[in-house]
Scaffold this active site. Structure first.
Site, PDB file in Angstrom:
ATOM      1  N   CYS A  66      12.758  24.927   3.917  1.00  0.00           N
ATOM      2  CA  CYS A  66      11.838  25.640   3.012  1.00  0.00           C
ATOM      3  C   CYS A  66      11.055  24.619   2.190  1.00  0.00           C
ATOM      4  O   CYS A  66      11.264  23.420   2.304  1.00  0.00           O
ATOM      5  CB  CYS A  66      12.606  26.546   2.064  1.00  0.00           C
ATOM      6  SG  CYS A  66      13.850  27.588   2.818  1.00  0.00           S
ATOM      7  N   MET A  67      10.177  25.104   1.319  1.00  0.00           N
ATOM      8  CA  MET A  67       9.382  24.189   0.511  1.00  0.00           C
ATOM      9  C   MET A  67      10.271  23.344  -0.413  1.00  0.00           C
ATOM     10  O   MET A  67      10.043  22.141  -0.577  1.00  0.00           O
ATOM     11  CB  MET A  67       8.351  24.955  -0.325  1.00  0.00           C
ATOM     12  CG  MET A  67       7.407  24.035  -1.077  1.00  0.00           C
ATOM     13  SD  MET A  67       6.277  24.893  -2.180  1.00  0.00           S
ATOM     14  CE  MET A  67       5.115  25.589  -1.028  1.00  0.00           C
ATOM     15  N   ASP A  68      11.287  23.978  -0.999  1.00  0.00           N
ATOM     16  CA  ASP A  68      12.075  23.290  -2.031  1.00  0.00           C
ATOM     17  C   ASP A  68      13.559  23.215  -1.723  1.00  0.00           C
ATOM     18  O   ASP A  68      14.316  22.629  -2.493  1.00  0.00           O
ATOM     19  CB  ASP A  68      11.924  24.032  -3.364  1.00  0.00           C
ATOM     20  CG  ASP A  68      10.502  24.486  -3.593  1.00  0.00           C
ATOM     21  OD1 ASP A  68       9.617  23.614  -3.614  1.00  0.00           O
ATOM     22  OD2 ASP A  68      10.270  25.703  -3.705  1.00  0.00           O
ATOM     23  N   HIS A 104      -6.161  -7.291  13.170  1.00  0.00           N
ATOM     24  CA  HIS A 104      -4.893  -6.552  13.145  1.00  0.00           C
ATOM     25  C   HIS A 104      -4.404  -6.371  14.584  1.00  0.00           C
ATOM     26  O   HIS A 104      -5.177  -5.989  15.461  1.00  0.00           O
ATOM     27  CB  HIS A 104      -5.116  -5.201  12.476  1.00  0.00           C
ATOM     28  CG  HIS A 104      -3.841  -4.519  12.084  1.00  0.00           C
ATOM     29  ND1 HIS A 104      -2.828  -5.162  11.404  1.00  0.00           N
ATOM     30  CD2 HIS A 104      -3.419  -3.247  12.267  1.00  0.00           C
ATOM     31  CE1 HIS A 104      -1.832  -4.298  11.189  1.00  0.00           C
ATOM     32  NE2 HIS A 104      -2.158  -3.148  11.703  1.00  0.00           N
ATOM     33  N   TYR A 159      13.785  31.557   6.558  1.00  0.00           N
ATOM     34  CA  TYR A 159      12.521  32.173   6.992  1.00  0.00           C
ATOM     35  C   TYR A 159      12.482  32.314   8.516  1.00  0.00           C
ATOM     36  O   TYR A 159      12.858  31.393   9.236  1.00  0.00           O
ATOM     37  CB  TYR A 159      11.346  31.299   6.586  1.00  0.00           C
ATOM     38  CG  TYR A 159      11.050  31.296   5.105  1.00  0.00           C
ATOM     39  CD1 TYR A 159      10.704  32.462   4.434  1.00  0.00           C
ATOM     40  CD2 TYR A 159      11.092  30.102   4.389  1.00  0.00           C
ATOM     41  CE1 TYR A 159      10.416  32.445   3.076  1.00  0.00           C
ATOM     42  CE2 TYR A 159      10.803  30.076   3.030  1.00  0.00           C
ATOM     43  CZ  TYR A 159      10.465  31.246   2.379  1.00  0.00           C
ATOM     44  OH  TYR A 159      10.179  31.222   1.055  1.00  0.00           O
ATOM     45  N   ARG A 170     -10.690  -0.294  15.271  1.00  0.00           N
ATOM     46  CA  ARG A 170     -10.580   0.402  13.989  1.00  0.00           C
ATOM     47  C   ARG A 170     -11.648  -0.116  13.022  1.00  0.00           C
ATOM     48  O   ARG A 170     -12.553   0.618  12.672  1.00  0.00           O
ATOM     49  CB  ARG A 170      -9.164   0.223  13.426  1.00  0.00           C
ATOM     50  CG  ARG A 170      -8.893   1.056  12.196  1.00  0.00           C
ATOM     51  CD  ARG A 170      -7.428   1.098  11.812  1.00  0.00           C
ATOM     52  NE  ARG A 170      -6.896  -0.176  11.326  1.00  0.00           N
ATOM     53  CZ  ARG A 170      -5.662  -0.329  10.852  1.00  0.00           C
ATOM     54  NH1 ARG A 170      -4.834   0.710  10.799  1.00  0.00           N
ATOM     55  NH2 ARG A 170      -5.223  -1.501  10.428  1.00  0.00           N
ATOM     56  N   ARG A 198       1.035 -10.877   7.005  1.00  0.00           N
ATOM     57  CA  ARG A 198       0.959  -9.660   6.191  1.00  0.00           C
ATOM     58  C   ARG A 198       2.194  -8.815   6.489  1.00  0.00           C
ATOM     59  O   ARG A 198       2.278  -8.144   7.510  1.00  0.00           O
ATOM     60  CB  ARG A 198      -0.320  -8.877   6.525  1.00  0.00           C
ATOM     61  CG  ARG A 198      -1.614  -9.669   6.290  1.00  0.00           C
ATOM     62  CD  ARG A 198      -2.839  -8.798   6.478  1.00  0.00           C
ATOM     63  NE  ARG A 198      -2.874  -8.120   7.757  1.00  0.00           N
ATOM     64  CZ  ARG A 198      -3.488  -8.579   8.854  1.00  0.00           C
ATOM     65  NH1 ARG A 198      -4.154  -9.717   8.815  1.00  0.00           N
ATOM     66  NH2 ARG A 198      -3.455  -7.887   9.969  1.00  0.00           N
ATOM     67  N   LYS A 248       0.845  -1.201   0.000  1.00  0.00           N
ATOM     68  CA  LYS A 248       0.000   0.000   0.000  1.00  0.00           C
ATOM     69  C   LYS A 248       0.879   1.249   0.000  1.00  0.00           C
ATOM     70  O   LYS A 248       2.083   1.167   0.242  1.00  0.00           O
ATOM     71  CB  LYS A 248      -0.904  -0.021   1.240  1.00  0.00           C
ATOM     72  CG  LYS A 248      -0.150  -0.013   2.570  1.00  0.00           C
ATOM     73  CD  LYS A 248      -1.070  -0.362   3.729  1.00  0.00           C
ATOM     74  CE  LYS A 248      -0.316  -0.394   5.042  1.00  0.00           C
ATOM     75  NZ  LYS A 248      -1.163  -0.894   6.143  1.00  0.00           N
TER      76      LYS A 248
HETATM   77  C1  LIG Z   1      -0.418  -1.821   6.918  1.00  0.00           C
HETATM   78  C2  LIG Z   1      -0.966  -3.079   7.417  1.00  0.00           C
HETATM   79  C3  LIG Z   1      -0.122  -4.196   7.611  1.00  0.00           C
HETATM   80  C4  LIG Z   1       1.374  -4.116   7.493  1.00  0.00           C
HETATM   81  O1  LIG Z   1       1.893  -3.654   8.717  1.00  0.00           O
HETATM   82  P1  LIG Z   1       3.478  -3.586   8.967  1.00  0.00           P
HETATM   83  O2  LIG Z   1       3.597  -3.131  10.373  1.00  0.00           O
HETATM   84  O3  LIG Z   1       3.985  -2.578   7.977  1.00  0.00           O
HETATM   85  O4  LIG Z   1       3.993  -4.941   8.715  1.00  0.00           O
HETATM   86  C5  LIG Z   1      -0.709  -5.405   7.955  1.00  0.00           C
HETATM   87  N1  LIG Z   1      -2.045  -5.502   8.141  1.00  0.00           N
HETATM   88  C6  LIG Z   1      -2.873  -4.448   7.992  1.00  0.00           C
HETATM   89  C7  LIG Z   1      -4.339  -4.630   8.216  1.00  0.00           C
HETATM   90  C8  LIG Z   1      -2.361  -3.201   7.648  1.00  0.00           C
HETATM   91  O5  LIG Z   1      -3.186  -2.161   7.525  1.00  0.00           O
END
Ligand SMILES: *Cc1c(COP(=O)(O)O)cnc(C)c1O
Length: 389
Positions: free
Chosen positions: A325-327, A177, A278, A145, A234, A43
């Site tokens: 700064c921005m850039d 999770h 700045y 969540r 995951r 992601k």
């Molecule tokens: C982002 C995410 C992960 C990966 O988590 P890491 O800590 O980067 O391994 C796994 N499961 C879910 C549901 C996530 O949103």
């Protein structure tokens, strides 16, 4: 692939080593308490590393499961040639149902209400020859969540049964999770064990459904807890060589995949009393040499690093002076001899004996490596090394 690469390179760029990425994946697998498949979490543009090259390198290395956060990210993976399973880990609008089916993407169901809306969207599309919609139901084991509340496993099982028997949905799994698997104090460990127990409670209550894909481990969890009957781990952050928590020790050989570099635009001498940038937040108390670097917060270099961060030039640390700064930003090169226009500047990575990781840099502003690499903006050219093979 990129026009005028040389020209862009002299400003601000990230070098992403696909061999390191694949190596991290292999080392991580070897360190699992017991063998398990990996679902690569790519992601947010593979945590800023570039989801196209990252996912393809992992696919070539044998990864068959991928996870993303949005429908757009999922469709892109298909367009990039990713063939295996692609799971969207969070909410997608029921309006996305046709696209999910068309691209054969697996959707997380985040609540009963979401599941009902998805099922009726899928029913409306029945007959297009694409369905049913593949789904994993999220189970909430304490993070609060998304998902069905695991404190009531019988209710969870009843909901799972209802959607399993829905002809427009193909329920292939459930997942939860872990929210504190990255810390090893007693309270956190007990909480994680409790989360696992709650998840198993739901799995058992719904055992009649024989759901093939149940999973609950993230990067941190996979290293500490055996995968039991989980379909896969995951794996996100450790794939990219960063730590879930600053206190973690990663398995030997896992290294950051990305280095971020820039260049010296000019060097100037400041007289005592002169100020930089700045708001004039930095004032020279002696004669100094200051270099201007063409990277700023619009490139993702956090403005919170103003007067705090440092970069590496010729193997030495140069502190950020004044506000980012921005850039552009300015750094103190007084103690580094012979710095001149065109010198390489390491924002993240190695220079001589010095090493600055995203985890270290994140510590300076009270954030985590995850956020830092995700924030490296699209203006920073990614340059890929290695084939991943
Ligand atoms: C982002 C995410 C992960 C990966 O988590 P890491 O800590 O980067 O391994 C796994 N499961 C879910 C549901 C996530 O949103």
């Amino acid at each position: 692939m990129y026009k005028n690469t040389e020209e862009y390179m002299r400003r601000s760029w990230a070098e992403v080593d696909l061999d390191v990425l694949v190596n991290n994946y292999r080392i991580y697998r070897e360190h699992l308490p017991e063998p398990a498949e990996i679902m690569a979490v790519v992601k947010a543009n593979a945590y800023g590393h570039g989801s196209r090259p990252a996912a393809n390198a992992l696919q070539d290395a044998g990864v068959r499961h991928f996870a993303v956060a949005s429908l757009q990210e999922a469709v892109k993976l298909r367009e990039y040639g990713i063939r295996g399973e692609i799971l969207i880990l969070g909410y997608t609008s029921p309006a996305g149902c046709a696209t999910l089916m068309e691209y054969d993407i697996v959707q997380a169901l985040v609540s009963e209400e979401h599941a009902e809306a998805m099922a009726s969207a899928a029913a409306g599309l029945a007959g297009n020859g694409k369905g049913p919609l593949k789904c994993h139901f999220a189970i909430d084991t304490g993070m609060n969540r998304i998902g069905l509340d695991a404190e009531d496993p019988e209710h969870c099982a009843e909901v799972l049964r209802r959607f399993s028997s829905c002809p427009d949905i193909s329920l292939c799994g459930i997942f939860t999770h872990l929210c504190t698997a990255d810390t090893d104090d007693e309270e956190s460990v007990l909480f994680t064990l409790r989360q696992r127990q709650l998840f198993d409670g739901v799995r058992q209550a719904a055992s009649d459904l024989d759901l093939p894909e149940c999973h609950c481990l993230n990067s941190a969890g996979g290293l500490t807890f055996p995968a039991n009957e989980d379909a896969y781990v995951r794996l996100g952050i450790i794939l990219y060589g960063l730590k879930p928590d600053y206190s973690n020790v990663l398995p030997e050989g896992i290294r950051p995949v990305l280095e971020w570099k820039s260049t010296v635009a000019l060097v100037k001498t400041l007289l005592p009393g002169e100020t930089v940038g700045y708001g004039r937040t930095f004032r020279a108390d002696r004669e100094m040499k200051v270099a201007t670097i063409p990277t700023g917060y619009a490139d993702g270099y956090s403005r919170a690093l103003s007067n705090r961060g440092y970069v590496l030039i010729r193997g030495k640390r140069a502190k950020v002076v004044g506000r980012v700064c921005m850039d552009q930003m300015m750094v103190d090169v007084t103690g580094i001899p012979d710095v001149r226009m065109g010198d390489q500047v390491v924002l993240l990575g190695r220079s001589g004996d010095e090493y600055l990781s995203a985890d270290d840099m994140a510590q300076m502003t009270g954030t985590i490596g995850y956020e830092l690499v995700c924030d490296i903006s699209g203006r920073v050219l990614r340059i890929y090394k290695g084939s991943g093979k």
